[in-house]
Design a protein around this motif. Structure first.
Motif, PDB file in Angstrom:
ATOM      1  N   LYS A  58       7.798   9.593 -17.231  1.00 32.30           N
ATOM      2  CA  LYS A  58       6.501   8.960 -17.464  1.00 32.30           C
ATOM      3  C   LYS A  58       6.432   7.503 -17.009  1.00 32.30           C
ATOM      4  N   SER A  59       7.586   6.839 -16.904  1.00 32.33           N
ATOM      5  CA  SER A  59       7.556   5.419 -16.553  1.00 32.33           C
ATOM      6  C   SER A  59       8.240   5.068 -15.239  1.00 32.33           C
ATOM      7  N   GLU A  60       8.956   6.014 -14.613  1.00 33.51           N
ATOM      8  CA  GLU A  60       9.638   5.722 -13.354  1.00 33.51           C
ATOM      9  C   GLU A  60       9.718   6.962 -12.472  1.00 33.51           C
ATOM     10  N   ALA A  61       9.811   6.704 -11.167  1.00 31.22           N
ATOM     11  CA  ALA A  61      10.002   7.790 -10.197  1.00 31.22           C
ATOM     12  C   ALA A  61      10.693   7.240  -8.961  1.00 31.22           C
ATOM     13  N   ASP A  62      11.491   8.087  -8.340  1.00 29.30           N
ATOM     14  CA  ASP A  62      12.057   7.762  -7.032  1.00 29.30           C
ATOM     15  C   ASP A  62      10.981   8.099  -6.015  1.00 29.30           C
ATOM     16  N   ILE A  63      10.562   7.098  -5.236  1.00 28.38           N
ATOM     17  CA  ILE A  63       9.472   7.301  -4.286  1.00 28.38           C
ATOM     18  C   ILE A  63       9.886   6.884  -2.882  1.00 28.38           C
ATOM     19  N   GLY A  64       9.144   7.390  -1.927  1.00 27.92           N
ATOM     20  CA  GLY A  64       9.291   6.984  -0.536  1.00 27.92           C
ATOM     21  C   GLY A  64       7.939   6.564  -0.017  1.00 27.92           C
ATOM     22  N   GLY A  65       7.964   5.825   1.066  1.00 25.53           N
ATOM     23  CA  GLY A  65       6.722   5.377   1.673  1.00 25.53           C
ATOM     24  C   GLY A  65       7.000   4.555   2.911  1.00 25.53           C
ATOM     25  N   ILE A  66       6.002   3.838   3.351  1.00 29.80           N
ATOM     26  CA  ILE A  66       6.125   3.079   4.587  1.00 29.80           C
ATOM     27  C   ILE A  66       7.176   1.978   4.516  1.00 29.80           C
ATOM     28  N   TRP A  67       7.536   1.550   3.313  1.00 24.85           N
ATOM     29  CA  TRP A  67       8.504   0.461   3.157  1.00 24.85           C
ATOM     30  C   TRP A  67       9.901   0.953   2.821  1.00 24.85           C
ATOM     31  N   GLY A  68      10.089   2.264   2.751  1.00 28.08           N
ATOM     32  CA  GLY A  68      11.406   2.801   2.433  1.00 28.08           C
ATOM     33  C   GLY A  68      11.398   3.552   1.116  1.00 28.08           C
ATOM     34  N   GLU A  69      12.577   3.641   0.506  1.00 25.77           N
ATOM     35  CA  GLU A  69      12.740   4.345  -0.758  1.00 25.77           C
ATOM     36  C   GLU A  69      13.026   3.342  -1.867  1.00 25.77           C
ATOM     37  N   PHE A  70      12.336   3.535  -3.007  1.00 28.47           N
ATOM     38  CA  PHE A  70      12.457   2.629  -4.138  1.00 28.47           C
ATOM     39  C   PHE A  70      12.299   3.401  -5.437  1.00 28.47           C
ATOM     40  N   THR A  71      12.627   2.725  -6.512  1.00 26.85           N
ATOM     41  CA  THR A  71      12.262   3.203  -7.833  1.00 26.85           C
ATOM     42  C   THR A  71      10.913   2.567  -8.150  1.00 26.85           C
ATOM     43  N   LEU A  72       9.928   3.391  -8.441  1.00 27.43           N
ATOM     44  CA  LEU A  72       8.602   2.913  -8.834  1.00 27.43           C
ATOM     45  C   LEU A  72       8.542   2.915 -10.349  1.00 27.43           C
ATOM     46  N   SER A  73       8.195   1.778 -10.932  1.00 29.91           N
ATOM     47  CA  SER A  73       8.012   1.738 -12.384  1.00 29.91           C
ATOM     48  C   SER A  73       6.530   1.637 -12.690  1.00 29.91           C
ATOM     49  N   ARG A  74       6.149   2.189 -13.829  1.00 31.43           N
ATOM     50  CA  ARG A  74       4.767   2.143 -14.303  1.00 31.43           C
ATOM     51  C   ARG A  74       4.785   1.679 -15.747  1.00 31.43           C
ATOM     52  N   SER A  75       3.936   0.711 -16.050  1.00 30.78           N
ATOM     53  CA  SER A  75       3.821   0.257 -17.433  1.00 30.78           C
ATOM     54  C   SER A  75       2.361  -0.033 -17.760  1.00 30.78           C
ATOM     55  N   GLN A  76       2.032   0.157 -19.015  1.00 26.70           N
ATOM     56  CA  GLN A  76       0.690  -0.168 -19.467  1.00 26.70           C
ATOM     57  C   GLN A  76       0.622  -1.659 -19.743  1.00 26.70           C
ATOM     58  N   ILE A  77      -0.494  -2.258 -19.346  1.00 29.46           N
ATOM     59  CA  ILE A  77      -0.731  -3.676 -19.575  1.00 29.46           C
ATOM     60  C   ILE A  77      -2.164  -3.838 -20.088  1.00 29.46           C
ATOM     61  N   ARG A  78      -2.495  -5.017 -20.507  1.00 29.26           N
ATOM     62  CA  ARG A  78      -3.865  -5.283 -20.929  1.00 29.26           C
ATOM     63  C   ARG A  78      -4.797  -5.004 -19.757  1.00 29.26           C
ATOM     64  N   GLY A  79      -5.766  -4.169 -19.958  1.00 32.82           N
ATOM     65  CA  GLY A  79      -6.741  -3.856 -18.932  1.00 32.82           C
ATOM     66  C   GLY A  79      -6.411  -2.660 -18.067  1.00 32.82           C
TER      67      GLY A  79
END
Length: 134
Positions: A40-61
């Motif tokens: 729910k908060s992280e994923a191994d992703i790929g894209g135009i900039w390479g491979e990274f760990t994508l994190s997601r967090s809830q913030i105000r707004g």
């Protein structure tokens, strides 16, 4: 450096937090995709900039996404309900550099354009579906 996109779309913080998830990544961006483990908060992703760990967090707004291993500390937020214009969705992307190669800046601009279009389509479809269910 920082970059902005404003989407004339009325939604709520709660909707952004509930709907813009790792699981829905393919609906909110054509530029990045899941290539490995995810929760729910992280994923191994790929894209135009390479491979990274994508994190997601809830913030105000809304929510914040970040590319954890990115040497530019690339992160972006998707929010609504905040001043100076609480009636729009704001995408705010930052990197930890004051200057960058023009090609990278163009890639960021294209990423934000794609994200804006995908979010517009995603929320329009979401609200049409919810309207059909009522």
């Amino acid at each position: 450096m920082e970059f902005f996109r404003f989407i004339n779309l009325k939604t709520q913080e709660k909707t952004i937090q509930e709907e813009l998830t790792i699981e829905n990544l393919d609906s909110i961006s054509n530029e990045i995709f899941i290539i490995g483990d995810q929760n729910k908060s992280e994923a191994d992703i790929g894209g135009i900039w390479g491979e990274f760990t994508l994190s997601r967090s809830q913030i105000r707004g809304g929510v914040r996404f970040a590319l954890i291993e990115c040497p530019n500390a690339l992160t972006w937020t998707i929010t609504t309900g905040l001043n100076p214009n609480p009636e729009v969705v704001v995408i705010h992307l930052t990197i930890n550099r004051q200057q960058q190669e023009e090609s990278f800046i163009e890639e960021i601009e294209e990423f934000l354009d794609d994200q804006s279009e995908c979010l517009q389509q995603f929320f329009n479809s979401l609200y049409q579906l919810k309207g059909d269910l009522n």
